[in-house]
Design a protein around this motif. Structure first.
Motif, PDB file in Angstrom:
ATOM      1  N   HIS A  12       0.801  -1.236   0.000  1.00 20.21           N
ATOM      2  CA  HIS A  12       0.000   0.000   0.000  1.00 20.21           C
ATOM      3  C   HIS A  12       0.828   1.278   0.000  1.00 20.21           C
ATOM      4  O   HIS A  12       0.284   2.361  -0.176  1.00 20.21           O
ATOM      5  CB  HIS A  12      -0.961   0.000   1.184  1.00 20.21           C
ATOM      6  CG  HIS A  12      -1.925  -1.153   1.148  1.00 20.21           C
ATOM      7  ND1 HIS A  12      -2.791  -1.360   0.113  1.00 20.21           N
ATOM      8  CD2 HIS A  12      -2.120  -2.170   2.014  1.00 20.21           C
ATOM      9  CE1 HIS A  12      -3.495  -2.457   0.344  1.00 20.21           C
ATOM     10  NE2 HIS A  12      -3.103  -2.973   1.486  1.00 20.21           N
ATOM     11  N   ALA A  14       1.957   2.876   2.394  1.00 21.12           N
ATOM     12  CA  ALA A  14       1.340   3.770   3.369  1.00 21.12           C
ATOM     13  C   ALA A  14       1.999   3.682   4.743  1.00 21.12           C
ATOM     14  O   ALA A  14       1.790   4.552   5.581  1.00 21.12           O
ATOM     15  CB  ALA A  14      -0.153   3.436   3.512  1.00 21.12           C
ATOM     16  N   GLN A  18       7.086   3.786   3.523  1.00 22.35           N
ATOM     17  CA  GLN A  18       7.199   5.223   3.801  1.00 22.35           C
ATOM     18  C   GLN A  18       8.133   5.479   4.979  1.00 22.35           C
ATOM     19  O   GLN A  18       8.945   6.405   4.953  1.00 22.35           O
ATOM     20  CB  GLN A  18       5.819   5.826   4.086  1.00 22.35           C
ATOM     21  CG  GLN A  18       4.898   5.862   2.884  1.00 22.35           C
ATOM     22  CD  GLN A  18       5.275   6.931   1.865  1.00 22.35           C
ATOM     23  OE1 GLN A  18       6.160   7.748   2.087  1.00 22.35           O
ATOM     24  NE2 GLN A  18       4.587   6.937   0.731  1.00 22.35           N
ATOM     25  N   ILE A  45      -1.284   8.084   3.731  1.00 21.79           N
ATOM     26  CA  ILE A  45      -0.322   7.499   4.668  1.00 21.79           C
ATOM     27  C   ILE A  45      -1.054   7.024   5.930  1.00 21.79           C
ATOM     28  O   ILE A  45      -1.987   7.678   6.400  1.00 21.79           O
ATOM     29  CB  ILE A  45       0.731   8.561   5.060  1.00 21.79           C
ATOM     30  CG1 ILE A  45       1.450   9.091   3.824  1.00 21.79           C
ATOM     31  CG2 ILE A  45       1.734   7.996   6.058  1.00 21.79           C
ATOM     32  CD1 ILE A  45       2.376   8.125   3.177  1.00 21.79           C
ATOM     33  N   ASN A  46      -0.584   5.915   6.495  1.00 17.18           N
ATOM     34  CA  ASN A  46      -1.128   5.392   7.743  1.00 17.18           C
ATOM     35  C   ASN A  46      -0.876   6.424   8.856  1.00 17.18           C
ATOM     36  O   ASN A  46       0.272   6.750   9.142  1.00 17.18           O
ATOM     37  CB  ASN A  46      -0.409   4.066   8.049  1.00 17.18           C
ATOM     38  CG  ASN A  46      -0.836   3.448   9.365  1.00 17.18           C
ATOM     39  OD1 ASN A  46      -1.380   4.091  10.252  1.00 17.18           O
ATOM     40  ND2 ASN A  46      -0.559   2.168   9.498  1.00 17.18           N
ATOM     41  N   THR A  64       2.957  10.908  -0.186  1.00 18.83           N
ATOM     42  CA  THR A  64       1.752  10.358  -0.793  1.00 18.83           C
ATOM     43  C   THR A  64       2.057   8.968  -1.338  1.00 18.83           C
ATOM     44  O   THR A  64       3.077   8.790  -2.012  1.00 18.83           O
ATOM     45  CB  THR A  64       1.300  11.247  -1.983  1.00 18.83           C
ATOM     46  OG1 THR A  64       1.257  12.596  -1.553  1.00 18.83           O
ATOM     47  CG2 THR A  64      -0.063  10.831  -2.489  1.00 18.83           C
ATOM     48  N   PRO A  65       1.200   7.988  -1.054  1.00 16.15           N
ATOM     49  CA  PRO A  65       1.421   6.669  -1.634  1.00 16.15           C
ATOM     50  C   PRO A  65       1.482   6.746  -3.159  1.00 16.15           C
ATOM     51  O   PRO A  65       0.682   7.438  -3.781  1.00 16.15           O
ATOM     52  CB  PRO A  65       0.194   5.872  -1.171  1.00 16.15           C
ATOM     53  CG  PRO A  65      -0.185   6.531   0.122  1.00 16.15           C
ATOM     54  CD  PRO A  65       0.066   8.000  -0.115  1.00 16.15           C
TER      55      PRO A  65
END
Length: 133
Positions: A12, A14, A18, A45-46, A64-65
């Motif tokens: 993901h 995320a 990251q 993002i998580n 940003t993913p």
């Protein structure tokens, strides 16, 4: 001499990838080109990953993913995959590392902190290995 480039890939883009990209930027500065991507990027993002990184003074709120592209992989010297299994494509002639890490998605902050710290340790080891390359 061209500076080495590292691509972090998870599903993901995320959390893990990251955090890894943020650690590498933080620890290596401009000595290494850093990219991260996901095979199926999330919307954002998580937030727990953002919080865990904020605790160590690293802000990833602006990230940003991104979708993994052939060009990004082609341009990278090292590709680090994290738990995406068959979803992570293989590009011939690249150095690969697969980091088995807990997926921080849906996890409480204390679990995400452990993942953050493990990622930092692996990034430090990756950098140590890069210097002689």
């Amino acid at each position: 001499m061209k500076k080495p480039s590292v691509l972090f890939v998870c599903v993901h883009n995320a959390g893990r990838s990251q955090m890894a990209a943020a650690w590498l930027r933080h620890l290596a500065g401009d000595r290494v080109e850093v990219r991260s991507a996901g095979s199926e990027p999330a919307e954002g993002i998580n937030p727990v990953a953002v919080e865990a990184m904020r605790e160590v003074g690293i802000d990833i709120t602006g990230q940003t993913p991104a979708r993994l592209t052939w060009d990004a992989a082609e341009a990278s010297d090292v590709i680090v995959t994290m738990g995406c299994g068959d979803a992570c494509p293989v590009f011939p002639g690249k150095r690969y590392e697969d980091w088995q890490l807990t997926d921080p998605a849906g996890q409480p902050l204390d679990v995400v902190r452990q993942v953050r710290d493990e990622i930092r340790q692996r990034v430090v080891e990756l950098l140590a290995g890069q210097r002689d390359g």
